[in-house]
Design an enzyme around this catalytic site. Structure first.
Site, PDB file in Angstrom:
ATOM      1  N   GLY A  27       8.954  32.752  19.364  1.00 49.63           N
ATOM      2  CA  GLY A  27       9.955  33.303  20.271  1.00 49.63           C
ATOM      3  C   GLY A  27       9.478  33.556  21.686  1.00 49.63           C
ATOM      4  O   GLY A  27      10.027  34.403  22.386  1.00 49.63           O
TER       5      GLY A  27
ATOM      6  N   ARG B  13      22.587  23.619   4.861  1.00 50.12           N
ATOM      7  CA  ARG B  13      22.879  23.541   6.293  1.00 50.12           C
ATOM      8  C   ARG B  13      24.307  24.009   6.607  1.00 50.12           C
ATOM      9  O   ARG B  13      24.530  24.756   7.556  1.00 50.12           O
ATOM     10  CB  ARG B  13      22.677  22.125   6.824  1.00 50.12           C
ATOM     11  CG  ARG B  13      23.026  22.037   8.297  1.00 50.12           C
ATOM     12  CD  ARG B  13      22.484  20.813   8.947  1.00 50.12           C
ATOM     13  NE  ARG B  13      23.168  19.605   8.512  1.00 50.12           N
ATOM     14  CZ  ARG B  13      22.883  18.392   8.970  1.00 50.12           C
ATOM     15  NH1 ARG B  13      21.911  18.224   9.834  1.00 50.12           N
ATOM     16  NH2 ARG B  13      23.545  17.345   8.539  1.00 50.12           N
TER      17      ARG B  13
ATOM     18  N   ARG C  26      15.274  23.136  13.038  1.00 47.02           N
ATOM     19  CA  ARG C  26      16.189  22.440  12.129  1.00 47.02           C
ATOM     20  C   ARG C  26      17.133  21.564  12.938  1.00 47.02           C
ATOM     21  O   ARG C  26      17.339  21.805  14.132  1.00 47.02           O
ATOM     22  CB  ARG C  26      17.004  23.432  11.317  1.00 47.02           C
ATOM     23  CG  ARG C  26      16.176  24.377  10.495  1.00 47.02           C
ATOM     24  CD  ARG C  26      15.554  23.670   9.312  1.00 47.02           C
ATOM     25  NE  ARG C  26      14.883  24.615   8.456  1.00 47.02           N
ATOM     26  CZ  ARG C  26      14.959  24.589   7.123  1.00 47.02           C
ATOM     27  NH1 ARG C  26      15.647  23.657   6.513  1.00 47.02           N
ATOM     28  NH2 ARG C  26      14.306  25.476   6.414  1.00 47.02           N
TER      29      ARG C  26
ATOM     30  N   ASN D  80      18.626  22.556  24.629  1.00 46.06           N
ATOM     31  CA  ASN D  80      17.373  22.574  23.863  1.00 46.06           C
ATOM     32  C   ASN D  80      16.210  22.389  24.832  1.00 46.06           C
ATOM     33  O   ASN D  80      16.375  21.824  25.917  1.00 46.06           O
ATOM     34  CB  ASN D  80      17.360  21.431  22.837  1.00 46.06           C
ATOM     35  CG  ASN D  80      16.116  21.440  21.973  1.00 46.06           C
ATOM     36  OD1 ASN D  80      15.661  22.494  21.528  1.00 46.06           O
ATOM     37  ND2 ASN D  80      15.530  20.268  21.735  1.00 46.06           N
TER      38      ASN D  80
ATOM     39  N   HIS E  81      12.387  20.660  24.681  1.00 42.15           N
ATOM     40  CA  HIS E  81      11.524  19.835  23.834  1.00 42.15           C
ATOM     41  C   HIS E  81      10.184  19.649  24.547  1.00 42.15           C
ATOM     42  O   HIS E  81      10.162  19.355  25.742  1.00 42.15           O
ATOM     43  CB  HIS E  81      12.182  18.476  23.584  1.00 42.15           C
ATOM     44  CG  HIS E  81      11.341  17.583  22.742  1.00 42.15           C
ATOM     45  ND1 HIS E  81      11.240  17.744  21.373  1.00 42.15           N
ATOM     46  CD2 HIS E  81      10.526  16.545  23.058  1.00 42.15           C
ATOM     47  CE1 HIS E  81      10.399  16.841  20.891  1.00 42.15           C
ATOM     48  NE2 HIS E  81       9.954  16.098  21.894  1.00 42.15           N
TER      49      HIS E  81
ATOM     50  N   ASP F 297      16.803  14.882  20.074  1.00 38.88           N
ATOM     51  CA  ASP F 297      16.056  14.955  21.341  1.00 38.88           C
ATOM     52  C   ASP F 297      16.529  13.897  22.343  1.00 38.88           C
ATOM     53  O   ASP F 297      15.768  13.476  23.213  1.00 38.88           O
ATOM     54  CB  ASP F 297      14.537  14.810  21.095  1.00 38.88           C
ATOM     55  CG  ASP F 297      13.998  15.899  20.173  1.00 38.88           C
ATOM     56  OD1 ASP F 297      14.508  17.027  20.248  1.00 38.88           O
ATOM     57  OD2 ASP F 297      13.074  15.617  19.392  1.00 38.88           O
TER      58      ASP F 297
HETATM   59  C1  GRF Z   1       8.344  25.329  22.280  1.00 35.13           C
HETATM   60  O1  GRF Z   1       7.132  24.796  22.692  1.00 35.13           O
HETATM   61  C2  GRF Z   1       9.464  24.337  22.411  1.00 35.13           C
HETATM   62  O2  GRF Z   1       9.201  23.307  23.303  1.00 35.13           O
HETATM   63  C3  GRF Z   1       9.586  23.760  21.030  1.00 35.13           C
HETATM   64  O3  GRF Z   1       9.205  24.783  20.161  1.00 35.13           O
HETATM   65  C4  GRF Z   1       8.333  25.679  20.814  1.00 35.13           C
HETATM   66  C5  GRF Z   1       8.838  27.069  20.563  1.00 35.13           C
HETATM   67  O4  GRF Z   1       7.943  28.049  20.952  1.00 35.13           O
HETATM   68  N1  GRF Z   1      10.928  23.268  20.840  1.00 35.13           N
HETATM   69  P1  GRF Z   1       8.400  29.557  21.035  1.00 35.13           P
HETATM   70  O5  GRF Z   1       8.898  29.964  19.649  1.00 35.13           O
HETATM   71  O6  GRF Z   1       9.454  29.681  22.062  1.00 35.13           O
HETATM   72  O7  GRF Z   1       7.154  30.307  21.398  1.00 35.13           O
END
Ligand code: GRF
Length: 219
Positions: free
Chosen positions: A17, A70, A96, A112, A114, A150
């Site tokens: 988080g 889901r 997920r 999102n 990534h 993605d």
């Molecule tokens: C992040 O690095 C993000 O790019 C990927 O998952 C990771 C989550 O990290 N999708 P956090 O839980 O926000 O520390």
């Protein structure tokens, strides 16, 4: 920040988080015109749920024990999002894949982040894969979510040069620091009405983003 009513965020997490914390901090400090309305996770042990509760944010675990669950997760998530009045879904380390119908029901309203310079390295273990490939640069991408994993329209990328001595761990840390800057920024654009979804594309300040904006983080 503008005086407009804060955009209400529904944040989905699976882990630590740290992005959630960065976004919540930007909201709390009024750097962006948004507020975290609810945090949802399919993992009750996700560290981010604790972070959210410590901040006084409504945070709920919704079990997703197997592939067949889901639909149940999505039904419960939908109820929680509506109850919280969420206007934008923010996936922040949510591990997920949401269903086509769920994504379609929220078209243009799911973001999102990534950890790669998409379209390079969709999927998992991106830091390891860039190092194995001998790439010179890596980074993170904030994008709209579509039913392509993605693959939705890209908005902003953080570019992080790869150093000779980099390991998966060091690269992960540098990319994450950049994520904590670019994700709140994009949410702020959305909250200010600068970022829109139009006919399957991302638009910023009245123009379609044919390619994402890129910022280099070389500290
Ligand atoms: C992040 O690095 C993000 O790019 C990927 O998952 C990771 C989550 O990290 N999708 P956090 O839980 O926000 O520390």
């Amino acid at each position: 920040m503008s005086a407009r009513t804060p955009l209400r965020l529904g944040i989905f997490i699976s882990g630590r988080g740290s992005n959630l914390a960065a976004i919540a901090g930007a909201c709390r400090e009024r750097r962006i015109a948004a507020e975290v309305a609810v945090v949802l996770s399919e993992r009750p042990e996700a560290g981010g749920l604790r972070i959210a509760r410590e901040l006084g944010i409504d945070a709920r675990a919704i079990p997703w024990p197997g592939a067949a669950q889901r639909a149940e997760f999505e039904r419960a998530a939908e109820t929680a999002l509506v109850a919280a009045g969420a206007q934008l879904i923010v996936l922040a380390g949510f591990m997920r894949i949401l269903s086509g119908p769920f994504v379609a029901a929220h078209e243009g309203a799911i973001l999102n982040i990534h950890p790669s310079l998409l379209p390079k390295y969709p999927g998992l273990h991106t830091h390891r894969r860039v190092l194995e490939a001998g790439d010179r640069e890596h980074g993170a991408t904030v994008h709209f979510v579509t039913d392509q994993l993605d693959g939705g329209p890209r908005i902003l990328q953080a570019k992080v040069p790869i150093r000779e001595a980099d390991t998966e761990t060091s690269l992960y840390a540098r990319v994450q620091s950049a994520e904590h800057i670019i994700y709140p920024r994009v949410i702020g654009w959305r909250a200010d009405g600068r970022l829109l979804w139009r006919a399957g594309s991302a638009w910023l300040d009245g123009r379609p983003l044919m390619t994402p904006l890129v910022e280099t983080f070389d500290a």
